[in-house]
Write a protein that holds these residues in place. Structure first.
Motif, PDB file in Angstrom:
ATOM      1  N   PHE A 139       0.836  -1.200   0.000  1.00  0.00           N
ATOM      2  CA  PHE A 139       0.000   0.000   0.000  1.00  0.00           C
ATOM      3  C   PHE A 139       0.873   1.253   0.000  1.00  0.00           C
ATOM      4  CE2 PHE A 139      -2.465   3.236   2.471  1.00  0.00           C
ATOM      5  CZ  PHE A 139      -3.411   3.502   1.504  1.00  0.00           C
ATOM      6  N   ALA A 140       1.892   1.289   0.854  1.00  0.00           N
ATOM      7  CA  ALA A 140       2.792   2.444   0.918  1.00  0.00           C
ATOM      8  C   ALA A 140       3.494   2.651  -0.422  1.00  0.00           C
ATOM      9  CB  ALA A 140       3.811   2.261   2.039  1.00  0.00           C
ATOM     10  N   ASP A 141       3.974   1.588  -1.028  1.00  0.00           N
ATOM     11  CA  ASP A 141       4.640   1.697  -2.331  1.00  0.00           C
ATOM     12  C   ASP A 141       3.667   2.181  -3.403  1.00  0.00           C
ATOM     13  OD1 ASP A 141       6.982   0.812  -1.148  1.00  0.00           O
ATOM     14  OD2 ASP A 141       6.763  -1.249  -1.873  1.00  0.00           O
ATOM     15  N   TRP A 142       2.435   1.684  -3.362  1.00  0.00           N
ATOM     16  CA  TRP A 142       1.401   2.092  -4.326  1.00  0.00           C
ATOM     17  C   TRP A 142       1.116   3.587  -4.188  1.00  0.00           C
ATOM     18  CZ3 TRP A 142      -3.677   3.901  -4.000  1.00  0.00           C
ATOM     19  CH2 TRP A 142      -4.475   3.744  -5.132  1.00  0.00           C
ATOM     20  N   VAL A 143       0.974   4.055  -2.949  1.00  0.00           N
ATOM     21  CA  VAL A 143       0.743   5.486  -2.713  1.00  0.00           C
ATOM     22  C   VAL A 143       1.947   6.292  -3.180  1.00  0.00           C
ATOM     23  CG1 VAL A 143       0.395   7.265  -0.942  1.00  0.00           C
ATOM     24  CG2 VAL A 143      -0.871   5.105  -0.810  1.00  0.00           C
ATOM     25  N   ARG A 144       3.171   5.853  -2.818  1.00  0.00           N
ATOM     26  CA  ARG A 144       4.393   6.580  -3.187  1.00  0.00           C
ATOM     27  C   ARG A 144       4.508   6.709  -4.706  1.00  0.00           C
ATOM     28  NH1 ARG A 144       7.208  10.349  -1.180  1.00  0.00           N
ATOM     29  NH2 ARG A 144       8.265   9.331   0.505  1.00  0.00           N
ATOM     30  N   GLU A 145       4.167   5.663  -5.442  1.00  0.00           N
ATOM     31  CA  GLU A 145       4.228   5.706  -6.910  1.00  0.00           C
ATOM     32  C   GLU A 145       3.284   6.751  -7.493  1.00  0.00           C
ATOM     33  OE1 GLU A 145       3.360   1.768  -8.282  1.00  0.00           O
ATOM     34  OE2 GLU A 145       5.173   0.927  -7.381  1.00  0.00           O
ATOM     35  N   ARG A 146       2.209   7.054  -6.779  1.00  0.00           N
ATOM     36  CA  ARG A 146       1.205   7.999  -7.269  1.00  0.00           C
ATOM     37  C   ARG A 146       1.304   9.365  -6.599  1.00  0.00           C
ATOM     38  NH1 ARG A 146       0.263   3.048  -7.822  1.00  0.00           N
ATOM     39  NH2 ARG A 146      -1.090   2.221  -9.437  1.00  0.00           N
ATOM     40  N   ASP A 147       2.207   9.492  -5.653  1.00  0.00           N
ATOM     41  CA  ASP A 147       2.385  10.732  -4.896  1.00  0.00           C
ATOM     42  C   ASP A 147       2.992  11.807  -5.798  1.00  0.00           C
ATOM     43  OD1 ASP A 147       2.366  12.385  -2.651  1.00  0.00           O
ATOM     44  OD2 ASP A 147       4.321  11.677  -1.953  1.00  0.00           O
ATOM     45  N   LEU A 148       2.326  12.934  -5.884  1.00  0.00           N
ATOM     46  CA  LEU A 148       2.813  14.033  -6.718  1.00  0.00           C
ATOM     47  C   LEU A 148       3.420  15.124  -5.847  1.00  0.00           C
ATOM     48  CD1 LEU A 148      -0.274  14.322  -9.099  1.00  0.00           C
ATOM     49  CD2 LEU A 148       1.890  13.132  -9.527  1.00  0.00           C
ATOM     50  N   PRO A 149       4.553  15.673  -6.271  1.00  0.00           N
ATOM     51  CA  PRO A 149       5.157  16.742  -5.480  1.00  0.00           C
ATOM     52  C   PRO A 149       4.339  18.027  -5.597  1.00  0.00           C
ATOM     53  CG  PRO A 149       6.379  16.429  -7.516  1.00  0.00           C
ATOM     54  CD  PRO A 149       5.331  15.353  -7.456  1.00  0.00           C
ATOM     55  N   ALA A 150       4.345  18.803  -4.532  1.00  0.00           N
ATOM     56  CA  ALA A 150       3.648  20.090  -4.555  1.00  0.00           C
ATOM     57  C   ALA A 150       4.428  21.079  -5.413  1.00  0.00           C
ATOM     58  CB  ALA A 150       3.512  20.635  -3.136  1.00  0.00           C
ATOM     59  N   VAL A 151       3.721  21.869  -6.169  1.00  0.00           N
ATOM     60  CA  VAL A 151       4.344  22.946  -6.933  1.00  0.00           C
ATOM     61  C   VAL A 151       4.670  24.091  -5.984  1.00  0.00           C
ATOM     62  CG1 VAL A 151       3.988  24.624  -8.787  1.00  0.00           C
ATOM     63  CG2 VAL A 151       3.162  22.276  -9.046  1.00  0.00           C
ATOM     64  N   ALA A 152       3.786  24.312  -5.024  1.00  0.00           N
ATOM     65  CA  ALA A 152       3.986  25.313  -3.980  1.00  0.00           C
ATOM     66  C   ALA A 152       3.227  24.834  -2.751  1.00  0.00           C
ATOM     67  CB  ALA A 152       3.474  26.677  -4.429  1.00  0.00           C
ATOM     68  N   PHE A 153       3.702  25.215  -1.591  1.00  0.00           N
ATOM     69  CA  PHE A 153       3.039  24.830  -0.353  1.00  0.00           C
ATOM     70  C   PHE A 153       3.184  25.968   0.641  1.00  0.00           C
ATOM     71  CE2 PHE A 153       3.059  23.047   3.940  1.00  0.00           C
ATOM     72  CZ  PHE A 153       1.843  22.393   3.933  1.00  0.00           C
ATOM     73  N   TYR A 154       2.121  26.277   1.345  1.00  0.00           N
ATOM     74  CA  TYR A 154       2.142  27.303   2.378  1.00  0.00           C
ATOM     75  C   TYR A 154       1.530  26.737   3.640  1.00  0.00           C
ATOM     76  CZ  TYR A 154       0.575  31.124   5.276  1.00  0.00           C
ATOM     77  OH  TYR A 154       0.340  31.931   6.352  1.00  0.00           O
ATOM     78  N   SER A 155       2.113  27.079   4.766  1.00  0.00           N
ATOM     79  CA  SER A 155       1.540  26.736   6.060  1.00  0.00           C
ATOM     80  C   SER A 155       1.651  27.957   6.958  1.00  0.00           C
ATOM     81  CB  SER A 155       2.288  25.569   6.699  1.00  0.00           C
ATOM     82  OG  SER A 155       1.793  25.359   8.019  1.00  0.00           O
ATOM     83  N   ALA A 156       0.564  28.307   7.616  1.00  0.00           N
ATOM     84  CA  ALA A 156       0.575  29.432   8.553  1.00  0.00           C
ATOM     85  C   ALA A 156       1.356  29.069   9.813  1.00  0.00           C
ATOM     86  CB  ALA A 156      -0.856  29.829   8.915  1.00  0.00           C
ATOM     87  N   TYR A 157       1.594  27.795  10.026  1.00  0.00           N
ATOM     88  CA  TYR A 157       2.290  27.333  11.232  1.00  0.00           C
ATOM     89  C   TYR A 157       3.254  26.197  10.870  1.00  0.00           C
ATOM     90  CZ  TYR A 157      -1.805  24.353  10.701  1.00  0.00           C
ATOM     91  OH  TYR A 157      -2.789  23.543  10.178  1.00  0.00           O
ATOM     92  N   PRO A 158       4.300  26.490  10.102  1.00  0.00           N
ATOM     93  CA  PRO A 158       5.178  25.434   9.587  1.00  0.00           C
ATOM     94  C   PRO A 158       5.974  24.680  10.651  1.00  0.00           C
ATOM     95  CG  PRO A 158       6.113  27.578   9.135  1.00  0.00           C
ATOM     96  CD  PRO A 158       4.730  27.816   9.667  1.00  0.00           C
ATOM     97  N   ASP A 159       6.150  25.262  11.826  1.00  0.00           N
ATOM     98  CA  ASP A 159       6.950  24.605  12.861  1.00  0.00           C
ATOM     99  C   ASP A 159       6.106  23.950  13.945  1.00  0.00           C
ATOM    100  OD1 ASP A 159       9.341  25.395  11.592  1.00  0.00           O
ATOM    101  OD2 ASP A 159       9.180  27.371  12.518  1.00  0.00           O
ATOM    102  N   LEU A 160       4.778  23.902  13.757  1.00  0.00           N
ATOM    103  CA  LEU A 160       3.891  23.311  14.753  1.00  0.00           C
ATOM    104  C   LEU A 160       3.318  21.997  14.243  1.00  0.00           C
ATOM    105  CD1 LEU A 160       1.902  26.466  15.931  1.00  0.00           C
ATOM    106  CD2 LEU A 160       3.828  25.358  17.070  1.00  0.00           C
ATOM    107  N   SER A 161       3.424  20.971  15.067  1.00  0.00           N
ATOM    108  CA  SER A 161       2.836  19.679  14.726  1.00  0.00           C
ATOM    109  C   SER A 161       1.362  19.669  15.123  1.00  0.00           C
ATOM    110  CB  SER A 161       3.572  18.550  15.467  1.00  0.00           C
ATOM    111  OG  SER A 161       3.273  18.618  16.853  1.00  0.00           O
TER     112      SER A 161
END
Length: 126
Positions: free
Chosen positions: A93-115
Motif C-alpha cells: 500500500f505504501a509503495d502504491w501510494v508513493r508511486e502515485r504521490d505528486l510533489p507540490a508545486v507550492a506549499f504554504y503553512s501558517a504554522y510550519p513549525d507546529l505539529s
C-alpha cells in the motif's frame, strides 16, 4: 448490492458518503494528520490530498492501522488497486501510494513549525 465496475463514477459516489465518520475517527487516532481532502477529479478519478507531520512511510503505515476500512472501501472500486486489504499489505500500500504521490508545486503553512500535537496542546490550554 452489486459493486460498481472498477474506476466507475458509481464507485466514486458509493465511497464518499460513508467515509467521513470513519475518516475523522481514524485521523484523530493517527495524531499527525493536519487535514485530508477527497476530491472527485472526474467521473473516474478520486484524488486524496493530505498534510501530515513526520516521515512518509510512518504516516502511510498509520493509515493502514487506523484508516484501513476507509481505504479498503475506496480501493475496492479502483481500476488498479494495491493488494487488499491494506492492513495485511502495508508495504505494498505504501509503495502504491508513493508511486502515485505528486510533489507540490507550492506549499504554504501558517504554522510550519507546529505539529498536530503542538496545536492540540495549545488549543487545550485555551
Amino acid at each position: 448490492t452489486e459493486m460498481p465496475q472498477p474506476g466507475s463514477k458509481a464507485g466514486i459516489e458509493m465511497v464518499t458518503p460513508a467515509m467521513e465518520a470513519m475518516l475523522k475517527q481514524g485521523a484523530d487516532a493517527i495524531g499527525t494528520l493536519h487535514d485530508a481532502r477527497f476530491v472527485r477529479y472526474d467521473d473516474q478519478t478520486l484524488l486524496v490530498f493530505t498534510t501530515y507531520d513526520g516521515d512518509f512511510y510512518t504516516y502511510i503505515y498509520d493509515f493502514t492501522k487506523h484508516l484501513a476500512e476507509v481505504f479498503n472501501f475506496m480501493l475496492a472500486t479502483a481500476a488498479d488497486p494495491p493488494p487488499l486489504p491494506v492492513e495485511k499489505n502495508p508495504q505494498a500500500f505504501a509503495d502504491w501510494v508513493r508511486e502515485r504521490d505528486l510533489p507540490a508545486v507550492a506549499f504554504y503553512s501558517a504554522y510550519p513549525d507546529l505539529s498536530v500535537q503542538d496545536i492540540l496542546a495549545m488549543e487545550a490550554k485555551v
